[in-house]
Write a protein that holds these residues in place. Structure first.
Motif, PDB file in Angstrom:
ATOM      1  N   THR A 236       4.427   9.351   5.051  1.00 35.82           N
ATOM      2  CA  THR A 236       4.114   9.555   3.634  1.00 35.82           C
ATOM      3  C   THR A 236       5.085  10.514   2.953  1.00 35.82           C
ATOM      4  O   THR A 236       5.491  10.281   1.809  1.00 35.82           O
ATOM      5  CB  THR A 236       2.680  10.097   3.486  1.00 35.82           C
ATOM      6  OG1 THR A 236       1.781   9.164   4.086  1.00 35.82           O
ATOM      7  CG2 THR A 236       2.303  10.266   2.020  1.00 35.82           C
ATOM      8  N   ILE A 240       7.727   9.143  -0.010  1.00 34.01           N
ATOM      9  CA  ILE A 240       7.641   9.638  -1.395  1.00 34.01           C
ATOM     10  C   ILE A 240       8.994  10.227  -1.811  1.00 34.01           C
ATOM     11  O   ILE A 240       9.480   9.962  -2.911  1.00 34.01           O
ATOM     12  CB  ILE A 240       6.492  10.661  -1.555  1.00 34.01           C
ATOM     13  CG1 ILE A 240       5.139   9.978  -1.307  1.00 34.01           C
ATOM     14  CG2 ILE A 240       6.520  11.280  -2.961  1.00 34.01           C
ATOM     15  CD1 ILE A 240       3.938  10.928  -1.370  1.00 34.01           C
ATOM     16  N   SER A 246       3.863   2.206  -2.275  1.00 31.05           N
ATOM     17  CA  SER A 246       2.862   1.640  -1.379  1.00 31.05           C
ATOM     18  C   SER A 246       1.931   0.717  -2.161  1.00 31.05           C
ATOM     19  O   SER A 246       1.252   1.153  -3.101  1.00 31.05           O
ATOM     20  CB  SER A 246       2.054   2.773  -0.736  1.00 31.05           C
ATOM     21  OG  SER A 246       0.961   2.246  -0.007  1.00 31.05           O
ATOM     22  N   SER A 249      -1.754   1.561  -3.313  1.00 34.30           N
ATOM     23  CA  SER A 249      -1.830   2.948  -3.786  1.00 34.30           C
ATOM     24  C   SER A 249      -1.032   3.068  -5.085  1.00 34.30           C
ATOM     25  O   SER A 249      -1.605   3.202  -6.153  1.00 34.30           O
ATOM     26  CB  SER A 249      -1.285   3.903  -2.722  1.00 34.30           C
ATOM     27  OG  SER A 249      -2.010   3.778  -1.521  1.00 34.30           O
ATOM     28  N   ASP A 250       0.285   3.000  -4.990  1.00 30.38           N
ATOM     29  CA  ASP A 250       1.131   3.134  -6.188  1.00 30.38           C
ATOM     30  C   ASP A 250       1.163   1.837  -7.004  1.00 30.38           C
ATOM     31  O   ASP A 250       1.293   1.862  -8.219  1.00 30.38           O
ATOM     32  CB  ASP A 250       2.560   3.507  -5.786  1.00 30.38           C
ATOM     33  CG  ASP A 250       2.604   4.718  -4.881  1.00 30.38           C
ATOM     34  OD1 ASP A 250       2.006   5.746  -5.261  1.00 30.38           O
ATOM     35  OD2 ASP A 250       3.190   4.631  -3.791  1.00 30.38           O
ATOM     36  N   ASP A 304      -2.883   9.951  -0.923  1.00 33.04           N
ATOM     37  CA  ASP A 304      -2.801   9.067  -2.082  1.00 33.04           C
ATOM     38  C   ASP A 304      -4.090   9.268  -2.867  1.00 33.04           C
ATOM     39  O   ASP A 304      -5.119   9.659  -2.323  1.00 33.04           O
ATOM     40  CB  ASP A 304      -2.499   7.620  -1.733  1.00 33.04           C
ATOM     41  CG  ASP A 304      -3.496   6.995  -0.789  1.00 33.04           C
ATOM     42  OD1 ASP A 304      -4.438   7.679  -0.380  1.00 33.04           O
ATOM     43  OD2 ASP A 304      -3.333   5.811  -0.452  1.00 33.04           O
ATOM     44  N   SER A 321      -0.584   8.923  -8.135  1.00 33.66           N
ATOM     45  CA  SER A 321      -1.038   7.958  -7.124  1.00 33.66           C
ATOM     46  C   SER A 321      -0.710   8.390  -5.692  1.00 33.66           C
ATOM     47  O   SER A 321      -1.387   7.963  -4.759  1.00 33.66           O
ATOM     48  CB  SER A 321      -0.475   6.564  -7.405  1.00 33.66           C
ATOM     49  OG  SER A 321       0.931   6.598  -7.498  1.00 33.66           O
ATOM     50  N   SER A 322       0.315   9.213  -5.500  1.00 32.07           N
ATOM     51  CA  SER A 322       0.666   9.725  -4.166  1.00 32.07           C
ATOM     52  C   SER A 322       1.252  11.119  -4.338  1.00 32.07           C
ATOM     53  O   SER A 322       2.004  11.355  -5.295  1.00 32.07           O
ATOM     54  CB  SER A 322       1.732   8.854  -3.484  1.00 32.07           C
ATOM     55  OG  SER A 322       1.315   7.526  -3.338  1.00 32.07           O
TER      56      SER A 322
ATOM     57  N   SER B   9      -7.317   6.962   2.713  1.00 30.04           N
ATOM     58  CA  SER B   9      -6.329   6.391   1.789  1.00 30.04           C
ATOM     59  C   SER B   9      -7.073   5.688   0.683  1.00 30.04           C
ATOM     60  O   SER B   9      -8.103   5.059   0.931  1.00 30.04           O
ATOM     61  CB  SER B   9      -5.436   5.394   2.531  1.00 30.04           C
ATOM     62  OG  SER B   9      -4.692   4.608   1.627  1.00 30.04           O
TER      63      SER B   9
END
Lengths: 368, 368
Positions: A236, A240, A246, A249-250, A304, A321-322, B9
């Motif tokens: 992670t 980033i 991801s 997530s993103d 996230d 988001s992360s 997550s």
């Protein structure tokens, strides 16, 4: 470790490398395409530092493939992506946003062209096989779509070239970025591509069949002992820093490629066969877009999230988001979705985090 | 507990009930439709005993819905299932095998008819939304398909009727099996169906929106204290006793409905609009079929598996897909796929288990 226990189940499939991952002391998994995907070995921070200095083997079998084969294979793949795949060479991999007819993201796989009538889609975490099946049936395409027994093993890190050269020869190391060769292992021809979900360089080996996973792992491990080869996994912090997004997530099914910064892969002048083409033409000027962010304050754990972002008037203008602390850049690095009114680099926002309000700086570029 | 850690997550979504599930001491999860699904509270054995004597609340939000709405909604749903849905009443739920054009299983949802032009598919663990999207685009259907913000909460157990009567009134308890009514909760109309993934009876409440999950949970919990209401979840022991099949374990994408014992839901005389109709007609006489099995020897832990089954000549004739010790029936109960040559009740086979070879009896019926 935070997190809950995951009940063992064959519904959540093991991989051809699972026994070796367990021997290496995997501490946590996620579930990805109905399969186990390792998440932590030593710690996310130690895995990160090692990834950036040595070489790791990653069990990314959970990047399942959809094989699209037949006279209409090209047509089906082009229907799903706004990236023009006409120019793909026979040894080429393309990162392709895939969208529905509304131009919204369904997945962001790497497409691997095996030949004009045969593609693999190396998937993020959604059942693109089902979308392919639906389109093939609905349009009456002359194509087969299925999940082949193919499991990627990534070799990532600055010493990946050395390790691959030892095992498969110098010729393989000449492979250019997002190109592939085939290598022979135990009588099987296997694709090896210069690709992978890190910024540290390396390869992905597409194990053909499930019987040779442990042998391939052991071969690479034995050959790389003096390179300090270790088991690893997508990290992670490192991803980033590098701005690798991801899916889930993103990126979500509500986003257009333009919103998540993938406009450069939208060839709207030529990829008119993409089912989302019309919708993307109409939405090519997004009102929000993904941005790298720096978050002030104490070190954040890798996470996230959906932390609300507010402007100086207290209005909601997006979300984080992360996020994570970056040891190498010595700040909290993050990815977020922000509205047009605040997306210029240098803008200061507030993030509503579980540990209070923190100041956020909108950045121009990722770190890597 | 056995099993590994699951990394938190947002890609693996929490549910509107997650905070209450955590307060209740959830010990393990699985991941189902990209969402957390609780698996154990006290222990699988204690959860089982309690489920059969009292009443439990199950966070089954992971049974995500696909909403199919529009003039072609009926047509799209019928394309995917060999069960004739023409006769569905407006307050009815149908368990529907869903198949591709090869007649192979894609999912086994409960379809809920909201009206002639609107259905929900309450899913097992595959992205049927993607198949629906593909078919809708390919056939040019006049239909919208999406995942609504709807999260089922199951109320299961012999005292479920009492609890539901207290909270929603006696009228709701008159609901027949696989029918539904709507109830009002905090100003929201919510579907409540007499259904659920156990043989103990009860209801599923389709929470509309994510904001009322904790309030609904608390209301039911407070009203059921003297009924010994507890947090629970689908239970492997109870569901094997009842012959409830698990998609991804007992049922896979390689199976026809006939192979997994769902031939009674294949209306091949009338459901000719199902895309798999022709393939199912040609494959209506399966060469293997799912069977209940008794396994000899010491108590087995609850497990899903792929233990090979062999006949007296040592030939492979199938596999065990789920197994556990049943406290109430005092034997090891199991579900397996066996070939026609050995599927008659009374046949004795050998199972190759991790703890050695065990004798297996093919049974006529499940236990429940």
């Amino acid at each position: 470790m935070t997190g809950a226990y995951l009940t063992p189940s064959i519904r959540i499939r093991r991989t051809p490398f699972s026994s070796r991952v367990e021997q290496a002391g995997v501490k946590a998994y996620t579930v990805y395409n109905h399969m186990l995907l390792p998440q932590v070995f030593e710690s996310i921070e130690e895995d990160y530092a090692h990834l950036k200095r040595a070489v790791q083997l990653w069990d990314v079998a959970a990047e399942r493939q959809v094989e699209v084969v037949g006279p209409d294979a090209f047509r089906l793949v082009q229907m799903m992506t706004p990236r023009d795949i006409t120019s793909m060479a026979d040894d080429q991999c393309f990162y392709v946003p895939m969208v529905d007819e509304r131009g919204r993201m369904l997945n962001d796989p790497v497409a691997i062209k095996r030949n004009r009538n045969r593609y693999w889609l190396s998937l993020a975490d959604t059942d693109m096989l089902y979308y392919c099946k639906g389109l093939a049936a609905g349009f009456g395409l002359d194509v087969q779509v299925f999940e082949p027994d193919v499991s990627p093993l990534a070799v990532q890190g600055p010493k990946a070239d050395q390790l691959i050269a030892r095992v498969f020869g110098e010729e393989v190391v000449t492979t250019r970025f997002f190109r592939y060769q085939t290598v022979s292992f135990q009588g099987h021809e296997m694709v090896i591509a210069r690709s992978g979900w890190s910024h540290q360089g390396g390869f992905e080996i597409y194990l053909d069949g499930s019987d040779y996973g442990e042998a391939l792992w052991d071969l690479l491990f034995d050959a790389g002992r003096d390179l300090d080869v270790r088991a690893g996994c997508p990290n992670t912090i490192e991803r980033i820093e590098a701005g690798l997004l991801s899916f889930g997530s993103d990126i979500t099914i509500e986003h257009t490629p333009f919103e998540v910064g993938l406009g450069k892969y939208c060839d709207l002048d030529t990829a008119t066969a993409c089912l989302g083409h019309k919708a993307l033409l109409e939405n090519r000027e997004p009102e929000r877009q993904i941005r790298p962010l720096t978050i002030a304050g104490d070190a954040l754990p890798p996470i996230d999230c959906r932390w609300s972002l507010t402007n100086s008037d207290g209005e909601s203008v997006g979300y984080v988001s992360s996020a994570t602390w970056s040891p190498d850049f010595a700040e909290n690095i993050a990815i977020g979705m922000v509205s047009q009114t605040v997306w210029n680099a240098g803008t200061i926002l507030d993030a509503q985090t579980p540990t209070g309000v923190r100041s956020v700086l909108v950045r121009e570029k990722y770190w890597n």
